[in-house]
Write a protein that holds these residues in place. Structure first.
Motif, PDB file in Angstrom:
ATOM      1  N   SER A  19       0.819  -1.214   0.000  1.00  0.00           N
ATOM      2  CA  SER A  19       0.000   0.000   0.000  1.00  0.00           C
ATOM      3  C   SER A  19       0.851   1.262   0.000  1.00  0.00           C
ATOM      4  N   GLY A  24      -0.678   1.982  -3.647  1.00  0.00           N
ATOM      5  CA  GLY A  24      -1.801   2.856  -3.325  1.00  0.00           C
ATOM      6  C   GLY A  24      -2.392   3.499  -4.560  1.00  0.00           C
ATOM      7  N   THR A  27      -4.418   0.929  -6.385  1.00  0.00           N
ATOM      8  CA  THR A  27      -5.675   0.663  -5.681  1.00  0.00           C
ATOM      9  C   THR A  27      -6.729   1.695  -6.057  1.00  0.00           C
ATOM     10  N   CYS A  39      -6.908  -4.272  -0.487  1.00  0.00           N
ATOM     11  CA  CYS A  39      -5.527  -3.788  -0.400  1.00  0.00           C
ATOM     12  C   CYS A  39      -4.896  -4.324   0.888  1.00  0.00           C
ATOM     13  N   LEU A  50      -4.396   4.666   3.099  1.00  0.00           N
ATOM     14  CA  LEU A  50      -4.920   4.454   1.752  1.00  0.00           C
ATOM     15  C   LEU A  50      -6.447   4.469   1.748  1.00  0.00           C
ATOM     16  N   GLU A  53      -7.559   7.971   1.875  1.00  0.00           N
ATOM     17  CA  GLU A  53      -7.408   8.621   0.576  1.00  0.00           C
ATOM     18  C   GLU A  53      -8.560   8.246  -0.354  1.00  0.00           C
ATOM     19  N   ARG A 156      -1.445   5.928 -10.432  1.00  0.00           N
ATOM     20  CA  ARG A 156      -2.757   6.455 -10.027  1.00  0.00           C
ATOM     21  C   ARG A 156      -3.650   6.749 -11.229  1.00  0.00           C
TER      22      ARG A 156
END
Length: 522
Positions: A19, A24, A27, A39, A50, A53, A156
């Protein structure tokens, strides 16, 4: 959002192990595209961060993200088969290379079932990938070595991905990977099956070798522009932006972030600034040297062991090594006590001549960057032939068009149609097999020579620029100076030589020998 390690979760579609910034990012990306994610990380704080977020990200449905500190509980959170054949579980590893991955592999082998798929999305040495594939295969588990490019921001928002796996596994993963991948403006996903075994990690490794060369070429050029030619950071930023917008370096990712980075101000945001953050950053690169990242070292190792000429990649790695220990370097400089870089005579050119020089420098940088592509792709071709991977160079260019560090739109548009003429693992030598490429590279020679001449005359540090120039000089030379080297090799080592004009194709040892020691006066 479910609590961490919630036993009631039973609908996880993808499991992500790790993570950190990359795991992250993936994910959030995967969940944004509608996948239900589990995760896992052994550190509860990382999982909780995470999940927070995901809750704060307006593009993510927090109900699709479930956190785990128990690997077993995450595995059990996948759907159970009600009837018929169970769908394979898909797990993505986002971890540092090495022993930690072996530890997770051992844990997973005791938890997973035949047909489940594990994707190693870290940077890994390709032979380690193939060893793990064999070990997982004994239990019928598919281990996929997949390069994930573009850094944490692309993780991301959509990375370039290079999976190495069986064709059957690719068919199952393709819809998922294409959904997550970066896309070209035309909508094409930047992910394709590279080949079997460790081929996916191999291509990502050489991608990073090319990246290191490009980074060195640009930092060397920026220093010459600033210190030798007297351009301000503001002027260099404008120049790089013009290169990024138009010409042979159009759409080059590193040129693009370069002009933005030079405008970064301490107050935040991007703006024109004479004194930017770059002047406050220490001149030491520790990545690779600190063993946190191995791809540059491995790429250099491959250059030697595959016997492929890639001097710009090797020179870039050497610059990193020398830069990495600043205090040691200062002590060496004290002992040498030689001249430091100075201003170039071209710094005093009028505007018209300086504009012309900037055009020459753009061409030189383009030539060096194109040369690094050629060198890296030659390594991939040789490895593909050695390992029988059947890698297509056109495929490499296609997945590098978005979401990766070596994205360079104009260069990709030039190279792709040239490579599409060839089958997998062809050609052996790009400059030999593709005359159009050799001709394009040759057009940059005078410009590269001019830029490196400035570096030589002013004591500027420019190893990758010099290596690029020497590469084009050497491969162009019809009569190298190595005949004297052959003489001496035969003199002391009986290594034999070929006679002038009678060399045979390939790398076979020559047939002729002279007993120099028996000659009078020798």
């Amino acid at each position: 959002m479910a609590d961490i390690d919630n036993d009631k979760v039973n609908d996880v579609e993808i499991g992500i192990v790790g993570s950190g910034s990359m795991g992250g990012g993936m994910t959030l990306l995967f969940s944004q595209n509608g996948s239900k994610i589990g995760c896992y990380d052994y550190e509860k704080e990382a999982v909780q961060k995470l999940m927070d977020e995901a809750k704060e990200d307006e593009n993510v449905n927090e109900k699709l993200v479930h956190g785990f500190t128990s690997l077993e509980k995450m595995i059990n959170a996948f759907p159970k088969a009600d009837s018929g054949e169970k769908k394979p579980r898909i797990l993505v590893l986002s971890m540092p290379h090495g022993k930690a991955v072996d530890g997770i592999l051992d844990d997973l082998l005791s938890l997973l079932d035949k047909g489940d798929i594990v994707i190693d999305g870290g940077n890994e040495w390709w032979q380690e990938t193939e060893r793990r594939q064999a070990k997982a295969g004994e239990k019928g588990i598919e281990w996929v070595g997949m390069g994930v490019s573009g850094g944490y921001q692309s993780a991301r928002h959509g990375p370039s991905m290079s999976p190495g796996c069986t064709e059957e596994t690719w068919k199952y993963l393709q819809p998922y990977l294409e959904k997550w991948a970066a896309r070209t403006p035309e909508g094409e996903p930047c992910v394709m099956r590279i080949g079997p075994g460790g081929s996916g990690h191999y291509v990502k490794m050489i991608h990073n070798g090319i990246e290191h060369a490009h980074l060195s070429i640009l930092c060397e050029t920026r220093a010459i522009l600033h210190h030798q030619l007297g351009l301000s950071n503001d002027e260099i930023s404008d120049l790089f932006e013009s290169w990024w917008k138009d010409g042979p370096l159009r759409g080059n990712f590193l040129v693009g972030i370069g002009f933005k980075g030079l405008r970064f101000s301490e107050g935040g945001g991007i703006e024109h600034a004479q004194d930017g953050i770059v002047e406050k950053i220490e001149d030491k690169v520790t990545q690779d040297v600190d063993k946190s990242e191995g791809t540059g070292t491995w790429s250099t190792k491959e250059i030697a062991e595959r016997h492929v000429a890639a001097p710009a990649i090797a020179a870039a790695h050497q610059l990193r090594i020398i830069s990495s220990d600043k205090l040691e370097r200062l002590d060496v400089a004290d002992n040498l006590n030689l001249a430091q870089p100075s201003e170039a005579k071209e710094a005093k050119l009028d505007k018209a001549n300086k504009d012309k020089l900037m055009q020459t420098i753009q061409t030189a940088v383009y030539g060096a960057i194109l040369g690094a592509f050629v060198q890296g792709l030659d390594i991939i071709t040789r490895a593909s032939q050695d390992q029988k991977w059947n890698i297509s160079l056109a495929t490499c260019i296609k997945i590098w068009r978005q979401g990766c560090i070596i994205q360079s739109d104009a260069i990709a548009e030039f190279l792709l149609p040239l490579f599409e003429k060839f089958g997998p693992s062809e050609p052996v030598n790009l400059l030999k097999s593709i005359p159009e490429l050799a001709s394009e590279f040759a057009k940059t020679y005078d410009a590269q020579k001019k830029l490196y001449t400035i570096a030589i005359e002013t004591d500027a540090v420019a190893p990758a620029l010099g290596a690029s120039l020497e590469y084009i000089k050497t491969v162009n030379c019809r009569d190298l100076n190595t005949n004297f080297q052959e003489l001496e090799l035969d003199y002391f080592g009986h290594h034999n030589y070929d006679l002038k004009g009678k060399a045979e194709k390939g790398h076979e040892k020559g047939k002729y020998h002279t007993e120099f020691a028996k000659m009078p006066g020798v």
